[in-house]
Design a protein around this motif. Sequence first.
Motif, short mmCIF file in Angstrom:
data_model
loop_
_atom_site.label_atom_id
_atom_site.label_comp_id
_atom_site.label_asym_id
_atom_site.label_seq_id
_atom_site.Cartn_x
_atom_site.Cartn_y
_atom_site.Cartn_z
N ASP A 42 -109.79 0.13 6.12
CA ASP A 42 -110.06 -0.10 4.68
C ASP A 42 -109.04 0.58 3.79
OD1 ASP A 42 -112.51 -1.48 5.22
OD2 ASP A 42 -113.38 0.47 5.71
N LYS A 45 -106.47 -1.60 1.95
CA LYS A 45 -106.91 -2.66 1.02
C LYS A 45 -106.26 -2.43 -0.34
CE LYS A 45 -111.54 -3.63 2.80
NZ LYS A 45 -112.97 -3.29 2.60
N GLN A 47 -107.21 -2.93 -3.33
CA GLN A 47 -108.08 -2.30 -4.33
C GLN A 47 -108.23 -0.81 -4.05
OE1 GLN A 47 -109.23 -3.65 -7.22
NE2 GLN A 47 -109.93 -1.56 -7.68
N ASN A 48 -108.27 -0.45 -2.74
CA ASN A 48 -108.39 0.97 -2.41
C ASN A 48 -107.14 1.73 -2.83
OD1 ASN A 48 -109.94 3.13 -1.17
ND2 ASN A 48 -108.25 3.20 0.30
N ASP A 51 -107.27 2.14 -6.45
CA ASP A 51 -108.23 3.20 -6.82
C ASP A 51 -107.59 4.58 -6.68
OD1 ASP A 51 -110.25 1.44 -7.39
OD2 ASP A 51 -111.33 1.70 -5.50
N GLN A 55 -107.04 7.14 -9.72
CA GLN A 55 -107.66 8.46 -9.71
C GLN A 55 -106.62 9.57 -9.68
OE1 GLN A 55 -110.39 8.30 -6.35
NE2 GLN A 55 -111.27 6.40 -7.12
N TYR A 291 -108.79 12.96 -0.26
CA TYR A 291 -110.15 12.83 -0.80
C TYR A 291 -110.71 11.44 -0.48
CZ TYR A 291 -109.86 17.20 -3.47
OH TYR A 291 -109.77 18.52 -3.83
N ASN A 292 -109.83 10.44 -0.55
CA ASN A 292 -110.24 9.07 -0.30
C ASN A 292 -110.52 8.86 1.19
OD1 ASN A 292 -109.01 6.07 0.39
ND2 ASN A 292 -110.31 6.10 -1.42
N VAL A 294 -111.38 10.96 3.64
CA VAL A 294 -112.58 11.57 4.22
C VAL A 294 -113.83 10.75 3.86
CG1 VAL A 294 -111.70 13.92 4.41
CG2 VAL A 294 -112.82 13.21 2.30
N LEU A 295 -113.77 10.07 2.73
CA LEU A 295 -114.91 9.21 2.35
C LEU A 295 -114.90 7.92 3.16
CD1 LEU A 295 -114.85 9.66 -1.52
CD2 LEU A 295 -116.62 10.45 0.04
N LEU A 296 -113.71 7.34 3.32
CA LEU A 296 -113.62 6.09 4.09
C LEU A 296 -114.08 6.30 5.52
CD1 LEU A 296 -110.21 4.51 2.98
CD2 LEU A 296 -112.47 4.07 2.07
N ALA A 298 -116.38 8.24 6.34
CA ALA A 298 -117.80 8.61 6.28
C ALA A 298 -118.05 9.98 6.91
CB ALA A 298 -118.66 7.54 6.94
N MET A 299 -117.15 10.91 6.63
CA MET A 299 -117.34 12.26 7.19
C MET A 299 -118.47 12.97 6.46
SD MET A 299 -113.67 13.97 7.71
CE MET A 299 -112.47 13.30 8.81
N GLN A 304 -115.74 17.36 5.59
CA GLN A 304 -114.79 17.03 4.52
C GLN A 304 -114.07 18.28 4.03
OE1 GLN A 304 -116.42 14.82 1.26
NE2 GLN A 304 -117.45 13.35 2.59
N TYR A 305 -114.88 19.34 3.80
CA TYR A 305 -114.28 20.59 3.32
C TYR A 305 -113.27 21.12 4.32
CZ TYR A 305 -117.87 20.79 -0.35
OH TYR A 305 -118.66 20.52 -1.43
#
Lengths: 327, 360
Positions: A42, A45, A47-48, A51, A55, A291-292, A294-296, A298-299, A304-305
């Motif tokens: 992802d 992508k 759009q990613n 984003d 940001q 930052y992006n 670790v979210l993609l 799903a950690m 994440q920290y």
Amino acid sequence: MEITTIGIRGRFSTFVRSLFERFGIYIFLAILFITASLVSPDFLKPQNLKDILNQSAALGMVAIGQTFVILIGGGGLDLSVASVMSTVAVIMAHNTEGENSLFLPVAGICLFFGILVGLINGLLITKRRVQPFMATLGMMIIVQGIRFLYTKGMPKGGFPPILRFLGTGDIGSIPTSIVSLTIMVIIALIVLRKTTLGRQIYAIGGNIQTARLCGYNIDLTITVVYMISGFMAAIAGLYLAGWIGISDNWVGKGYELDSIAAVVMGGTTFEGGRGGVVGTIVGVLIVMMLYNLVLLLAMPVQMQYVVKGVVIILATSFYASFRRRVT
Amino acid sequence: MKKFVALMVVAAFVLTTMVITPMAWAQAFPRSWLWASTELKMMDTSKYKKRAPYVIGFSNASISNSWRVFFERQVRYGAELHGDVIKRFYVTDANDKPDKQIADVEDLLAKGVDLLIISAATMAALDPIITRTMRRGIPVVCVDRRVSSDNFVSFVTASNVAQGRAQMLWLCEMLGGRGEIVMLGGIAGSGPAEERRAGGEEILSAFPNVKVLDFQYADFSPAKGKRIMSALIQTYGRRIKGVWGDGLQTSGAMEAMKEAGMKVPITGDHLNAFLVRAQEWGFPAMSIDFPVSMGTDAVEVSLKVLNGEPVPFIYEVPRTVVCTQDTENVKTDMPWSKMAHPEWPDEAWNNTLPKKWLPY
């Protein structure tokens, strides 16, 4: 024969190290980019990526100012930037009430406010000899208090459509905020490389005694640098507010440390005199990509920290180790 | 005569229904401590009975966000309402620092308060000083946040677990018991965020076909809510059929979805930004409040304690639920438009304050 071989190896090794020293941060960005693309489909992508760029804009703007401050050396850093960002956001919301017609005068007040905070920081550091850490920490708390007095703890109003456009709109298919950031980077490059102020900043950061002997006005330059940082923090606060769209007391929370991390990762050293805004922008992209990512992936938040911390340290040490060996 | 009386009763009922506003009806709904699921522990307060006028101290954790600003005003307003029996009402602010709050409590005790109201910065750090205060015979009423032991007279609050449950129940029923969702929590490790998450997950066990794609903490921040939701949209896209959220982050998440052209059911609380935007953008939404009015309730409970009246150990305050669309088990207390106020600031909260007490 043997001696010649060693010489070639030595030259090659020095060349490689020099390459890493000069372009280490770009190589790190490329490695992170490729890794992210491989571990998360992802990530690539359009759009990613858009984003991430969107940001990155506010952090990039505030990090440009932070670069000036850190370049000047002497332990220079600006902890008050996040407070300035949050405060200009509530000033904008309170005073425009979402009306375009009031945008320009209120934006002027916001920028003036940022410059004023920078001026006070600069005067405290140069005239009262307060350590930059303590001076800007104090201002961070004072500005926060002023904001709470001003809003009574509860921001009101809204953002004018023009600010929302600056924060979330596109020019063609490029985010407006990225176009704005690019312009600011170019201006910062010109200031640092082509103007007397830029030369003075590098000179003072490199060796303050020599700069003094050259007749540079040290105090004035340091004060101007903090004013630039305040100004950039105010601009960043407005763009961030435009992106979020909600008047909140803590809009810029965490940006002081993120911006310092981005600047140092980008190769500007705390000793001053070395580095620049291009490296900083690469540092910003690394922070935001991280930052992006670790979210993609799903950690969970705990991981994440850990991952964010490890990558920031890796990026900085990766760069620094080659620099040490070369020098 | 009987017919006449019956007619009068019916007329009175109809008239009452007509004149009571939806808000008043919602507040009268007995979703309060009377509906506690376990046996109520009533506290005997006769030993604290004192003759008025009283000196009361309120030790507040902070006014660091808009909820806390409204809450603090509700406490002060409660004190003003009872100015006839309250001689002095001291308020301190600990800036979210437990050490400062301990010093604040000591100051209030030195001022000779008859009763202490506290919203504790942290449960554990404030416990010893609150325990000592109770041992000295000064009653303590906790509000919003309690201390870790049971050494207080009453805790005025609204259940976070119930909030999480209600939000998840509505979401699952909106999806007809089938679909994939994402959950956006508050601050990792904070009591309200973890309790609401736990409540939500309890409900999920009854809906095996509702799958959680991801859970992320968004720090009760609209900015973080937007950033996280943007990334989640990139990862899961249209698979996301619903968003469970419990605080300020949901307004940012809604922005991200709007920009991505998505409009799925979402839950939140009574932050005006969330209520107004959900209405404006047409999101199916549900909101339950953690009422700021518990500040005023805490003063009322305190006065009962000083009057020697029994009070519940856990005092659940009345709360309201609004939905843009009812589900089988979650019904709206009033039309959404009655709770959303476009003329109010984004960060305003539903409250019972008169105009002069509003912070805007």
